[in-house]
Design a protein around this motif. Structure first.
Motif, mmCIF file in Angstrom:
data_model
loop_
_atom_site.group_PDB
_atom_site.id
_atom_site.type_symbol
_atom_site.label_atom_id
_atom_site.label_comp_id
_atom_site.label_asym_id
_atom_site.label_seq_id
_atom_site.Cartn_x
_atom_site.Cartn_y
_atom_site.Cartn_z
ATOM 1 N N TRP A 132 0.895 -1.230 0.095
ATOM 2 C CA TRP A 132 -0.084 0.027 -0.061
ATOM 3 C C TRP A 132 0.881 1.215 0.076
ATOM 4 N N HIS A 185 -1.809 -1.107 6.710
ATOM 5 C CA HIS A 185 -2.462 -2.125 5.771
ATOM 6 C C HIS A 185 -2.074 -3.498 6.366
ATOM 7 N N SER A 218 -5.780 -1.023 -5.475
ATOM 8 C CA SER A 218 -5.937 0.276 -6.259
ATOM 9 C C SER A 218 -6.269 0.059 -7.475
ATOM 10 N N LEU A 220 -9.822 0.144 -7.764
ATOM 11 C CA LEU A 220 -10.553 1.281 -7.464
ATOM 12 C C LEU A 220 -10.572 2.217 -8.752
ATOM 13 N N LEU A 229 -7.955 3.812 2.940
ATOM 14 C CA LEU A 229 -8.881 3.740 1.552
ATOM 15 C C LEU A 229 -9.570 5.145 1.426
ATOM 16 N N ARG A 251 -6.803 6.997 -0.708
ATOM 17 C CA ARG A 251 -6.557 6.347 -2.057
ATOM 18 C C ARG A 251 -7.846 6.825 -2.867
#
Length: 367
Positions: free
Chosen positions: A50, A83, A215, A218, A267, A270
């Motif tokens: 992360w 993470h 990631s 997303l 989260l 990000r």
């Protein structure tokens, strides 16, 4: 949710009777295990996937407590960003092996009943969108499994069309059953370019933790959303006090399927970096009051003789094992009942005391 990144195995035609189905699969599983399980893993990471920090510590070592397939699994936590991730992580061959017969095949009927009975949970998840878009036109549920969430959400959003995406054949069954307008089989990052800008809402409900690269997922969700569209995410909370209290018996660890567990702050940041604005964060509302019941069941199941499964060495269990297993589970029924009642008793304060086992974010695509 039935999502990961395994190579697809060919469909298997198996007899209908459970004992015959297990017997038909045994030789293939034993061949897969003949050279051990080390080949199912990538090399171990020395940095956080992360934030790239090298400050890692081992949080948990465990085994497969649900299917009891062979193998040992480790979860590491980053000391800098919090993470938590599987390390070493399963490769595509390992994901295929450990997902096989969990959501479909031998496990399809059992898991289908479990998900279809979660109407209240699905309704609460869907309602979190209502105040921010009361009538979305098109909704994509990623990691939809057999589409049960969409069936419930349609009661709240009757004018909305629901599509579902999953890598398993369950999504095709859901389309044929009418639970989905379209059942899209595959992986979101691969399908996103042809779905770009088509959806007002994308839901990822207990999906991200199964993926090899959250990631990238997303970013793909942003791609398929229209500007102003909403992304609904629900994931286990690795900072839950229940996780520390119950250790390896905390169900949301779900090894070996859960590859990444991100704290809410990670989260949020990000999503903001990707051009989203978080409009809702819920912890108490996302809590599923099953922690103690699940832990009690996992413990009893661990102590009881194994059910017949094609990945266990040797043949089917003898009469003694077949008799002892239900007897032990029946003797443990009072423990299960007490755990269930305690879960429900503690549920109203779980969010305020840090015991929520999940959190929910709703984010709007603003750029």
């Amino acid at each position: 949710m039935t999502t990961a990144d395994p190579e697809q195995a060919p469909a298997r035609r198996t007899p209908a009777r459970p004992t015959e189905r297990v017997a038909a699969l045994r030789s293939a599983y034993q061949a897969d295990l003949a050279h051990g399980t080390d080949r199912f893993f990538h090399p171990r990471r020395t940095d956080c996937p992360w934030c790239a920090s090298a400050a890692l510590r081992t949080r948990l070592r465990t085994t497969d407590l649900l299917q009891h397939k062979p193998g040992r699994f480790t979860l590491d936590t980053c000391e800098d960003c919090g993470h938590t991730f599987q390390n070493p992580q399963l490769n595509s061959e390992g994901l295929e092996f450990y997902y096989r017969d969990f959501y479909d095949g031998l496990g399809e009927e059992r898991l289908g009943k479990t998900f279809s009975a979660r109407t209240t949970v699905h309704r609460n998840q869907a309602r979190s969108v209502l105040a921010h878009n009361p009538a979305p036109r098109h909704w994509l549920d990623v990691g939809t499994g057999h589409g049960h969430f969409c069936t419930t959400a349609r009661d709240i959003f009757p004018s909305t069309t629901f599509d579902g995406l999953d890598h398993s054949q369950g999504v095709e069954l859901a389309e044929r059953a009418g639970r989905l307008r379209r059942g899209l089989r595959g992986l979101l990052p691969e399908l996103a370019p042809r779905l770009a800008g088509q959806y007002d809402v994308v839901s990822m409900l207990h999906y991200l933790e199964h993926t090899t690269d959250p990631s990238r997922e997303l970013a793909s969700a942003r791609q398929v959303l229209r500007p102003g569209g909403l992304l609904l995410i629900e994931v286990p909370d690795p900072r839950s006090r229940s996780a520390r209290l119950l250790g390896r018996w905390w169900l949301p660890w779900l090894q070996p399927q859960h590859l990444h567990l991100a704290p809410a702050a990670n989260l949020r940041h990000r999503l903001e970096a990707l051009g989203f604005t978080v409009v809702l964060e819920q912890h108490a509302e996302a809590h599923d009051p099953i922690d103690l019941l699940a832990a009690a069941w996992l413990l009893l199941d661990r102590l009881a003789p194994r059910e017949d499964a094609p990945w266990h060495p040797g043949g089917p269990p003898g009469r003694l094992r077949r008799t002892l297993r239900p007897a032990l589970l029946l003797a443990g029924a009072p423990l299960l009942i007490a755990a269930m009642l305690l879960d429900r008793l503690l549920a109203p304060v779980a969010g305020r005391t840090g015991f929520s086992n999940a959190y929910r974010l709703l984010a709007r695509r603003t750029t």
